[in-house]
Design an enzyme around this catalytic site. Structure first.
Site, PDB file in Angstrom:
ATOM      1  CD  GLU A 167     -45.414 -62.746 -20.234  1.00  0.00           C
ATOM      2  OE1 GLU A 167     -45.115 -62.623 -19.036  1.00  0.00           O
ATOM      3  OE2 GLU A 167     -44.588 -62.583 -21.153  1.00  0.00           O
ATOM      4  CB  SER A 176     -44.572 -57.206 -18.243  1.00  0.00           C
ATOM      5  OG  SER A 176     -45.762 -57.968 -18.374  1.00  0.00           O
ATOM      6  CG  MET A 189     -46.623 -57.050 -26.939  1.00  0.00           C
ATOM      7  SD  MET A 189     -46.615 -55.231 -26.994  1.00  0.00           S
ATOM      8  CE  MET A 189     -44.935 -54.865 -26.514  1.00  0.00           C
ATOM      9  CE  LYS A 229     -42.641 -65.280 -21.437  1.00  0.00           C
ATOM     10  NZ  LYS A 229     -42.512 -64.549 -22.688  1.00  0.00           N
ATOM     11  CG  ASP A 256     -45.606 -66.830 -34.606  1.00  0.00           C
ATOM     12  OD1 ASP A 256     -45.668 -65.992 -33.684  1.00  0.00           O
ATOM     13  OD2 ASP A 256     -46.405 -67.795 -34.705  1.00  0.00           O
ATOM     14  CG  HIS A 314     -42.007 -54.866 -20.389  1.00  0.00           C
ATOM     15  ND1 HIS A 314     -42.647 -53.999 -19.534  1.00  0.00           N
ATOM     16  CD2 HIS A 314     -42.982 -55.499 -21.079  1.00  0.00           C
ATOM     17  CE1 HIS A 314     -43.953 -54.105 -19.705  1.00  0.00           C
ATOM     18  NE2 HIS A 314     -44.169 -55.008 -20.638  1.00  0.00           N
TER      19      HIS A 314
END
Length: 177
Positions: free
Chosen positions: A98, A125, A24, A103, A43, A146
């Site tokens: 996720e 999401s 993504m 996060k 990253d 998103h």
């Protein structure tokens, strides 16, 4: 969307910083660079960053065909392992695992390194923005952008607001999208 964009402030988005070079994050970075934005992609993994650069080159070669256009797009697609692009970012888009705690930690760190008017966006999401923003000093600047998969070819983005979002940040996010 065009109506929302017209109501947004005059802040222009030129520099986009993507955190996460997985599928993504890479696709979002490719899409943004293809639209003319200067994109820095960060990253922890050198291998993921190398793969992202390879994927971007393949995409632009196939899509743009002309060597000069490919070169221009790849010049806008910048590998940024250390995150130096955060200081000039107009918008930061997080596209990492996720995991709420990861996060939260990321946004706490990012918030300290960006300008006060930088939009902070998550590609989540599933995790509520209110939970992600708990670690932030200014929770009003977090929005959800998103992108649907594959982001570099499917022009569909869900804009998500929290209970405490600053409407101006949301409007600028809509203008960017």
């Amino acid at each position: 969307m065009k109506g929302l964009a017209k109501s947004a402030s005059n802040k222009s988005i030129r520099n986009v910083h993507i955190v996460g070079a997985g599928t993504m994050g890479c696709d979002i970075a490719i899409h943004c660079a293809g639209k003319g934005y200067r994109v820095t992609i960060q990253d922890l993994s050198d291998d993921m960053l190398k793969k992202a650069k390879t994927n971007a080159n393949k995409f632009f070669t196939k899509r743009l065909k002309k060597p000069e256009l490919i070169k221009q797009a790849m010049t806008r697609f910048i590998i940024d392992k250390e995150g130096s692009g955060l200081s000039s970012a107009d918008v930061v888009i997080e596209a990492i695992v996720e995991n709420l705690e990861v996060k939260q930690k990321l946004f706490k760190e990012v918030e300290a390194k960006v300008a006060k008017d930088t939009i902070l966006a998550t590609n989540t999401s599933a995790i509520p923005l209110e939970k992600i923003a708990q670690s932030m000093v200014d929770k009003t600047r977090l929005i959800g952008l998103h992108f649907f998969n594959p982001a570099h070819t499917l022009p569909l983005v869900e804009i998500i607001k929290s209970d405490f979002v600053n409407q101006e940040f949301l409007d600028i996010g809509a203008k960017f999208v």
